[in-house]
Design a protein around this motif. Structure first.
Motif, mmCIF file in Angstrom:
data_model
loop_
_atom_site.group_PDB
_atom_site.id
_atom_site.type_symbol
_atom_site.label_atom_id
_atom_site.label_comp_id
_atom_site.label_asym_id
_atom_site.label_seq_id
_atom_site.Cartn_x
_atom_site.Cartn_y
_atom_site.Cartn_z
ATOM 1 N N HIS B 103 -28.860 19.353 44.469
ATOM 2 C CA HIS B 103 -30.066 19.364 45.413
ATOM 3 C C HIS B 103 -30.745 20.623 45.605
ATOM 4 C CE1 HIS B 103 -32.353 18.059 49.153
ATOM 5 N NE2 HIS B 103 -31.985 19.180 49.348
ATOM 6 N N LEU B 104 -29.819 21.497 45.603
ATOM 7 C CA LEU B 104 -30.133 23.072 45.814
ATOM 8 C C LEU B 104 -31.010 23.438 44.751
ATOM 9 C CD1 LEU B 104 -27.294 24.860 47.597
ATOM 10 C CD2 LEU B 104 -29.546 23.958 48.658
ATOM 11 N N ALA B 105 -30.666 22.951 43.637
ATOM 12 C CA ALA B 105 -31.221 23.290 42.255
ATOM 13 C C ALA B 105 -32.585 22.505 42.182
ATOM 14 C CB ALA B 105 -30.492 22.893 40.924
ATOM 15 N N ALA B 106 -32.683 21.422 42.623
ATOM 16 C CA ALA B 106 -33.800 20.783 42.711
ATOM 17 C C ALA B 106 -35.165 21.292 43.555
ATOM 18 C CB ALA B 106 -33.766 19.254 42.619
ATOM 19 N N HIS B 107 -34.421 21.744 44.680
ATOM 20 C CA HIS B 107 -35.164 21.918 45.799
ATOM 21 C C HIS B 107 -34.863 23.506 46.116
ATOM 22 C CE1 HIS B 107 -34.640 17.709 46.020
ATOM 23 N NE2 HIS B 107 -35.981 17.745 46.433
ATOM 24 N N PRO B 108 -35.337 24.442 45.149
ATOM 25 C CA PRO B 108 -34.839 26.040 45.512
ATOM 26 C C PRO B 108 -35.676 26.306 47.073
ATOM 27 C CG PRO B 108 -36.477 25.546 43.955
ATOM 28 C CD PRO B 108 -36.077 24.377 44.266
#
Lengths: 123, 123
Positions: B103-108
């Protein structure tokens, strides 16, 4: 409620109850309030709070009160302590098998002597 | 005594007692008689037999009587059942972290805007 370090007696005692295990399974999915923990369980909120106290005393769960809501989360240190103890038993078992294997390799069983072929008596 | 299939309630209850855990640790080294199990424990033989019954009922230990001597051995299926349940929790925790990472990688997180530099007022 205070955070307790994991103690194997308490951790295994806490895990011995199916309701407490299902609360842990629920908390695996993320933080939950006491009401959320209670929802799938067929018991009073007071009973859930008692189970929660056992889980917290064992170091398996942490909780925090914000206003009137208590939110709970898994403390993986408790599970890790239990897993470590069980893992040591498995490792000891594996070492025992290794020793047995080494012993058998060093001392191969003598092949049974072939039975002396009997001559057939002429009929 | 009959051999019981492992039951998580009973396995964790059996593991919650330090004397029973020390009996399991002893049986890790190999088969032992009841007297051998009792030797390092500060308790009566009757108490040891009671603990042994709890261990057998949980599926953690098997015993067999030959003449007047009962010999006990570890049944690793019980420990494996407990380890499996705990391992599932650890795996669920790892999956949760993986999802969070994805999630963090997809929504920096957007970089915070630089604060507008204030001009110094002349003293």
């Amino acid at each position: 409620m205070p955070n307790h370090p994991p103690n194997l007696d308490r951790v295994f005692h806490a895990l011995a109850d199916p309701s407490r295990r299902s609360m842990i399974e629920r908390l695996d999915g993320g933080t939950a309030t006491v009401s959320e923990l209670a929802r799938p369980l067929a018991m009073s909120l007071a009973a859930v709070v008692q189970h929660l106290q056992v889980l917290e005393a064992s170091g398996l769960v942490r909780s925090r009160k914000t206003g009137r809501v208590r939110s709970c989360e898994l403390d993986r240190d408790g599970l890790a302590a239990a897993e470590r103890w069980i893992g040591q038993r498995r490792d000891a078992g594996a070492r025992q098998l290794d020793r047995l294997g080494a012993h058998l390799a060093a001392h191969p069983e003598p092949q049974p002597a072939k039975p002396a072929s009997r001559r057939r008596r002429p009929a």
